[in-house]
Write an enzyme that holds these catalytic residues in place. Structure first.
Site, PDB file in Angstrom:
ATOM      1  N   GLU A  69      26.775  38.773  26.494  1.00  0.00           N
ATOM      2  CA  GLU A  69      26.943  39.805  27.526  1.00  0.00           C
ATOM      3  C   GLU A  69      28.414  40.181  27.681  1.00  0.00           C
ATOM      4  O   GLU A  69      29.246  39.336  28.012  1.00  0.00           O
ATOM      5  CB  GLU A  69      26.425  39.278  28.861  1.00  0.00           C
ATOM      6  CG  GLU A  69      26.706  40.199  30.043  1.00  0.00           C
ATOM      7  CD  GLU A  69      26.534  39.497  31.394  1.00  0.00           C
ATOM      8  OE1 GLU A  69      26.329  40.204  32.387  1.00  0.00           O
ATOM      9  OE2 GLU A  69      26.623  38.250  31.440  1.00  0.00           O
ATOM     10  N   GLU A 107      21.437  40.218  39.786  1.00  0.00           N
ATOM     11  CA  GLU A 107      22.659  39.420  39.876  1.00  0.00           C
ATOM     12  C   GLU A 107      23.684  40.171  40.728  1.00  0.00           C
ATOM     13  O   GLU A 107      24.701  40.649  40.246  1.00  0.00           O
ATOM     14  CB  GLU A 107      23.221  39.142  38.474  1.00  0.00           C
ATOM     15  CG  GLU A 107      24.307  38.072  38.486  1.00  0.00           C
ATOM     16  CD  GLU A 107      24.928  37.855  37.122  1.00  0.00           C
ATOM     17  OE1 GLU A 107      24.970  36.701  36.672  1.00  0.00           O
ATOM     18  OE2 GLU A 107      25.376  38.845  36.501  1.00  0.00           O
TER      19      GLU A 107
END
Length: 261
Positions: free
Chosen positions: A144, A241
């Site tokens: 990521e 998140e």
């Protein structure tokens, strides 16, 4: 196709002890959970909370070194290869115990004592090792990009860099984690970025700049993005998140149609 949202228990329900957050997520309608690290707890204890609340373990991170000292992953750090491999093996053991099929490997911070190419070679080598180990367990390794404003010096700095690595390594067990918050801050042009790299994407995360808050509180038009993802047939998980601007449950209005609240 209905979108699937997972509660990130490292960000949501902060008013509760970690293990109590599973029940809170289930009560609010989540069917999946993710978090940063599970390693302070016995996997059997976590599995008990998953099963009791009928939750799927969607994702967690491989250990990322010493977080308190500023480390943000080991995968690109020279001289730490054996330690990195041990953390991958530990994460796979946890993933097997929890029924989790995705592990996020953090890259680490740029080491300015070596060349970028040298660090990139270490990263590439370690990702191949991690992917090979994960594939044997039926697990996908995710990488990521993280924006350098929130995490200064993070080595994996853009979606295009991540995609180039995945394509170069050419291993079926390494894929892209597409965090819309980070993409907005590093690259922008979210829809075009997603469309370009969709074949590599196996997990999405969401938050809204400028304060990394819930989807309906910030600069990104998430209803448009959710409609787009549905129209594209995205069937993976979307990890929440983000840092709620108030209590987690009170700020879930954006998710009512998805969580059945």
């Amino acid at each position: 196709m209905a979108l699937k949202f997972a509660a990130n228990l490292s960000f949501l329900y902060q008013e509760l002890p970690f293990l109590d957050r599973f029940a809170a997520a289930a009560r609010d309608g989540f069917q999946g959970v993710e978090y940063l690290f599970p390693y302070d707890f016995d996997p059997a204890e976590i599995r008990n909370h998953l099963e009791r609340n009928n939750l799927e373990q969607v994702l967690f991170n491989v250990r990322a070194g010493d977080f308190a000292k500023g480390e943000r992953g080991l995968a690109s750090l020279t001289g730490r290869e054996a330690e990195f491999q041990a953390t991958v093996n530990q994460a796979i053991d946890y993933a097997n115990a929890l029924g989790c099929k995705r592990l996020h490997v953090m890259a680490g911070i740029r080491d300015n004592t070596i060349t970028h190419d040298t660090q990139l070679a270490v990263y590439r080598h370690n990702l191949r090792i991690a992917a090979t180990a994960a594939e044997a367990a039926g697990i996908i390794i995710l990488i990521e990009p993280i924006n350098n404003k929130d995490m200064p010096g993070y080595f994996l700095e853009s979606v295009s860099m991540a995609a180039a690595l995945i394509e170069e390594i050419n291993h079926p067990a390494i894929r892209l984690q597409f965090d819309i918050y980070h993409v907005q801050k590093t690259d922008g042009d979210i829809i075009r970025q997603f469309t370009k790299f969709a074949p590599l994407i196996r997990h999405i995360q969401i938050a809204n700049p400028p304060n990394r808050s819930e989807p309906n509180n910030g600069e990104i038009n998430y209803p448009y993005i959710f409609d787009f993802l549905e129209s594209e047939g995205y069937d993976g998980w979307i990890g929440c998140e983000y840092t709620p601007s108030a209590g987690t449950t009170e700020t879930l209005g954006w998710a009512r149609e998805y969580l059945g609240r």
